[in-house]
Design a protein around this motif. Structure first.
Motif, PDB file in Angstrom:
ATOM      1  N   ASP A  72       9.190  -7.953   8.302  1.00 59.73           N
ATOM      2  CA  ASP A  72       7.979  -7.598   7.561  1.00 59.73           C
ATOM      3  C   ASP A  72       7.980  -8.214   6.164  1.00 59.73           C
ATOM      4  OD1 ASP A  72       6.772  -6.122   9.557  1.00 59.73           O
ATOM      5  OD2 ASP A  72       7.559  -4.193   8.871  1.00 59.73           O
ATOM      6  N   ALA A 202       1.296  -7.430   1.470  1.00 57.36           N
ATOM      7  CA  ALA A 202       2.021  -6.184   1.266  1.00 57.36           C
ATOM      8  C   ALA A 202       3.427  -6.435   0.736  1.00 57.36           C
ATOM      9  CB  ALA A 202       2.104  -5.393   2.569  1.00 57.36           C
ATOM     10  N   ARG A 340       1.227  -4.206   8.778  1.00 58.52           N
ATOM     11  CA  ARG A 340       2.122  -4.407   7.642  1.00 58.52           C
ATOM     12  C   ARG A 340       3.461  -3.696   7.839  1.00 58.52           C
ATOM     13  NH1 ARG A 340       2.059   0.307   4.869  1.00 58.52           N
ATOM     14  NH2 ARG A 340       0.195   1.591   5.114  1.00 58.52           N
ATOM     15  N   GLU A 412      -6.562  -0.272   5.122  1.00 60.89           N
ATOM     16  CA  GLU A 412      -5.798  -1.487   4.843  1.00 60.89           C
ATOM     17  C   GLU A 412      -6.580  -2.443   3.954  1.00 60.89           C
ATOM     18  OE1 GLU A 412      -2.629  -2.642   5.772  1.00 60.89           O
ATOM     19  OE2 GLU A 412      -2.386  -0.500   6.075  1.00 60.89           O
ATOM     20  N   THR A 422      -4.254  -7.528   8.426  1.00 64.04           N
ATOM     21  CA  THR A 422      -3.234  -6.524   8.157  1.00 64.04           C
ATOM     22  C   THR A 422      -3.640  -5.173   8.656  1.00 64.04           C
ATOM     23  OG1 THR A 422      -4.146  -6.205   5.957  1.00 64.04           O
ATOM     24  CG2 THR A 422      -2.266  -7.693   6.139  1.00 64.04           C
TER      25      THR A 422
END
Length: 425
Positions: A72, A202, A340, A412, A422
């Motif tokens: 991530d 993110a 995310r 988001e 995302t």
């Protein structure tokens, strides 16, 4: 048709993920299951002793959450590179071992800790980043890599190990892994995609505390985790024990090649049937049916019905669910959580799967030492699988995916404006 054009437009990340999975840790099981009977016959280990090796994979329970969070943060390409570079060296190390059990275990530990970067926890993130409408089918295509490789590799490697020995077989697999890993690395896009960046914004503002709090508050996470703990107890069978299990049921050495192929065919069928069904039907019902199927196969193998045709059907059932599971877990995580934190959630679930698989291997070692056979173990884990699949059915009660996805997309977009994709969970 948009459903198929989305796959065509994103062929490169899909091909990269398929090759990566097909040459990574997902094929270590078929490779081990094919080579190890010859290895232990030469070095003199007992079956119960070798069965205990699988319990060492509990170490991956530590690695998976770290790997999930890492992907991530830095993306698929560089996370996967760790295992792509190391796995060929692991195979070569196996080929050079002197037969000491502790040496095999040491190599196995290194593999379990570091090569999990070549698993679906990493590669399926490419799918959820780039594909939305045909996500189930895309996951099936990507996850078919191990099944296709297994379908070709299992009988060929089974013949090669009989002719050339287990050392040469490991070295051949090392060369294959090196070439496939290089191809995967070059195919993974190194630049952001217009629909979904491989490294979403993110990551620019780490929010681990908020992310983990969101995950642990989720009912879906706990249902998925317990289900995976139950459903993966028998995974040591398709991973490393299938050939020895079939030999114990009276199947000839040549016939085990057919069984290995049946397992791979079942995996391949499970991938695509589950993938398409997830796009078109209730995901939780599909999950219940497909992941509950191994119970039937395990019960059949444990029974007195040992006809080759019956055993082939039973092995196919186990392979079908083993193949479908990757699609189902990835799809349900993407359904219930934002992209995310996709890797973070999947990493923790993969840790549960790894813990369950290792626990199942330890349980097999104990039951074999006490009973001298596989039957009690098969009845026990078959029942656990059935209970785990029921949990996935219960997860769907009261779940309104469209409303949840719409609300999540809005949240988001407000949190990370201008970063399409995302919120497409």
């Amino acid at each position: 048709m948009q459903y198929f054009s989305e796959l065509r437009d994103n062929w490169r990340p899909l091909l990269a993920a398929a090759i990566g999975l097909g040459s990574g840790m997902a094929v270590v099981g078929p490779v081990t299951s094919t080579i190890v009977p010859n290895l232990i016959a030469e070095v003199g280990w007992s079956k119960a002793t070798f069965a205990a090796v699988g319990s060492i994979s509990i170490l991956t329970s530590v690695s998976f959450p770290v790997i999930g969070r890492l992907v991530d943060m830095i993306g698929v390409r560089w996370t996967a590179f760790i295992g792509q570079a190391l796995l060929p060296l692991i195979y070569f190390a196996y080929s050079m071992m002197n037969g000491e059990f502790w040496v095999y275990c040491t190599i196995f530990v290194i593999q379990a800790l570091f090569c999990v970067t070549t698993t679906s926890t990493v590669y399926t993130r490419l799918v959820v980043q780039y594909i939305t409408q045909a996500r189930g089918l895309a996951l099936a295509i990507v996850a078919s890599g191990p099944a296709i490789v297994g379908l070709v590799l299992a009988p060929a490697l089974n013949h090669y190990v009989e002719v050339s020995g287990w050392r040469a077989a490991y070295q051949a697999v090392a060369v294959f892994s090196l070439i496939a890993g290089l191809a995967t690395f070059l195919l993974i896009p190194s630049h952001p995609h217009e629909k979904a960046s491989p490294m979403p914004r993110a990551q620019a503002k780490p929010r681990a505390k908020e992310d983990y709090a969101e995950i642990f508050r989720s009912r879906a996470f706990w249902f998925l985790l317990v289900s995976m703990l139950l459903c993966n107890l028998p995974q040591t069978i398709p991973l490393v024990q299938l050939k020895m299990l079939m030999l114990a049921n009276g199947v000839s050495g040549e016939g085990t090649g057919v069984m290995l192929s049946a397992m791979s065919l079942g995996m391949l069928a499970g991938r695509f049937v589950a993938g398409v069904a997830l796009d078109r039907y209730n995901a939780h019902i599909v999950s219940f049916i497909t992941l509950g199927l191994p119970s039937l196969g395990l019960y059949i193998i444990a029974s007195s019905y040992d006809a080759p045709s019956v055993l082939t059907i039973a092995v196919f059932c186990v392979g079908f669910a083993f193949g479908a599971e990757g699609d189902i877990v990835a799809f349900l995580v993407a359904r219930h959580f934002p992209v995310r934190i996709y890797g973070t959630v999947l990493g923790m679930l993969a840790a549960g799967i790894s813990f369950s698989t290792a626990s199942g291997a330890g349980l097999l070692s104990i039951t074999m030492a006490r009973t001298g056979g596989y039957d009690f173990y098969l009845w026990l884990v078959g029942t656990a699988v059935l209970a785990g699949s029921v949990l996935l059915l219960m997860l769907g009660k009261g779940h309104k995916p469209k409303a949840e996805e719409a609300a999540r997309a809005i949240e988001e977009e407000m949190t990370h404006p201008g970063v399409p994709g995302t919120g497409q969970a």
